[in-house]
Design an enzyme around this catalytic site. Structure first.
Site, PDB file in Angstrom:
ATOM      1  N   GLY A   1       0.804  -1.212   0.000  1.00 11.60           N
ATOM      2  CA  GLY A   1       0.000   0.000   0.000  1.00 11.60           C
ATOM      3  C   GLY A   1       0.837   1.262   0.000  1.00 11.60           C
ATOM      4  O   GLY A   1       1.871   1.351  -0.673  1.00 11.60           O
ATOM      5  N   CYS A   2       0.412   2.255   0.772  1.00 14.48           N
ATOM      6  CA  CYS A   2       1.045   3.573   0.745  1.00 14.48           C
ATOM      7  C   CYS A   2       2.520   3.538   1.114  1.00 14.48           C
ATOM      8  O   CYS A   2       3.286   4.414   0.714  1.00 14.48           O
ATOM      9  CB  CYS A   2       0.304   4.513   1.696  1.00 14.48           C
ATOM     10  SG  CYS A   2      -1.407   4.851   1.232  1.00 14.48           S
ATOM     11  N   VAL A   3       2.942   2.558   1.892  1.00 10.54           N
ATOM     12  CA  VAL A   3       4.333   2.506   2.339  1.00 10.54           C
ATOM     13  C   VAL A   3       5.270   2.018   1.238  1.00 10.54           C
ATOM     14  O   VAL A   3       6.498   2.139   1.367  1.00 10.54           O
ATOM     15  CB  VAL A   3       4.462   1.599   3.589  1.00 10.54           C
ATOM     16  CG1 VAL A   3       4.487   0.127   3.204  1.00 10.54           C
ATOM     17  CG2 VAL A   3       5.676   1.960   4.427  1.00 10.54           C
TER      18      VAL A   3
END
Length: 378
Positions: free
Chosen positions: A138-140
């Site tokens: 995801g965002c990481v």
């Protein structure tokens, strides 16, 4: 140390003001005749002015089922991905046949063969190029991807590694879902891609990037396809990275995979998790390198949303303006999941131009719940 030779970001082709996207969500998610004031307040508080989408706005009402959404994902991801990688290679002065590793990350669609495999012939990469598709970060993943490129190049210092991130968040849009998580996400996320070219210290492009600096194409509000800014003082080097997983946070952020597609899991406690853990992790990581937060000359932070950015600033006691580039990216293009922090890195190199030889910190958070810290040397 690994050197980042180029960063290239692109956006999906259809751009809309926030107000038009709020109207789309109201038509497709709220019950007929429902009060729209809460939705408007949520979308206004996201502080996003424009977003780019994979499809024209009128076509989202006709997307039914995971299969139809994923078909659009594969086609669009290959198109945007090819554009991003070509731009990054061109900016780095690296030929496609020189690439030794292509890492691909996304959390908004799936493909087998994976998107990276579909791009090998399209981009002219060698048939023996190593590939590493990653799903679920995801965002990481933008920050984690740079960290893993660095890990790879530590063992192969004469090679070239490329990270490609493509996120088409609009394809996870859930009709008829008036949950708070879906309404918040529908006001925050956009579609885009980014590519990073990294080289080991024994590769010929390493010295060239050091002398010429990174070519940082485009700005946060443009597609970044052909425009280039002046070079930064020096192409940044990756010094080290650190990953952190936080306990009892599996349901803080992620997807529930359903027949209608990916249904967002987004808990209101995300800023609380940031406030509880981030400062200790950052202080310990920097201390291991003889640094303190006040030594960092540029913070490259994922634009997770206003409440998350406020929590980051408070937890780290950042000076006024430290996250200005991140805030501006959020306003201009929204949250692009894993691609966002790479757009912020590009914009930092183009706009802030950190002083040569000073440290920077790139950070992002995502499902797990987790954080990834990457120490840079400008």
């Amino acid at each position: 140390m690994t050197r980042i030779a180029a960063v290239h970001g692109v956006l999906a082709p259809h751009r809309y003001p926030q107000e038009e996207l709020t109207a789309l969500v109201a038509r497709n998610c709220l019950p007929q005749g429902a009060d729209r004031r809460v939705l408007r307040r949520l979308h206004t508080s996201a502080r996003v002015r424009h977003r780019n989408l994979a499809l024209p706005v009128e076509e989202y009402a006709g997307l039914h089922g995971l299969g139809a959404r994923n078909e659009v994902f594969v086609d669009t991801a290959c198109s945007l991905g090819a554009e991003a990688v070509r731009g990054a290679l061109r900016a780095a002065g690296v030929r496609p046949e020189d690439v030794d590793l292509l890492m691909f990350t996304s959390v908004t669609g799936i493909a087998a063969p994976s998107v990276d495999a579909r791009l090998v012939g399209r981009l002219g990469l060698r048939p023996d190029v190593k590939r590493l598709p990653i799903f679920g970060l995801g965002c990481v993943a933008g920050a984690a991807g740079i960290a893993r490129l660095h890990d790879y190049l530590l063992g192969r210092p004469d090679q070239v590694a490329v990270l490609l991130s493509v996120e088409l968040c609009s394809l996870t849009f859930q009709r008829g879902d008036d949950s708070m998580a879906n309404l918040v996400a529908s006001g925050l996320f956009g579609d885009g891609a980014a590519a990073v070219v990294a080289v080991g210290p024994d590769h010929p492009a390493y010295a060239g990037a050091a002398a010429q600096g990174v070519r940082a194409p485009g700005t946060a509000g443009s597609s970044g396809s052909d425009r280039e800014t002046a070079t930064a003082p020096s192409a940044p080097r990756v010094v080290d990275s650190r990953s952190r997983m936080y306990p009892d946070t599996e349901r803080v952020m992620g997807w529930d995979v359903t027949d209608t597609g990916f249904r967002v899991v987004l808990d209101a406690t995300v800023p609380d998790v940031v406030r509880r853990y981030l400062a200790d992790d950052v202080h310990a990581f920097l201390a291991d390198h003889g640094l303190k937060p006040q030594d960092i000359t540029a913070w490259v932070c994922h634009p997770g949303g206003p409440k998350v950015l406020e929590a980051v600033s408070e937890a780290l006691a950042l000076p006024e303006g430290a996250l200005d580039v991140t805030w501006r990216s959020l306003e201009e293009i929204g949250n692009l999941s894993s691609s966002s922090v790479l757009h912020v890195l590009r914009d930092t190199l183009a706009e802030r131009r950190p002083p040569r030889g000073t440290p920077g910190l790139l950070l992002a958070m995502g499902p797990g719940f987790c954080a990834e810290l990457v120490l840079l040397d400008w």
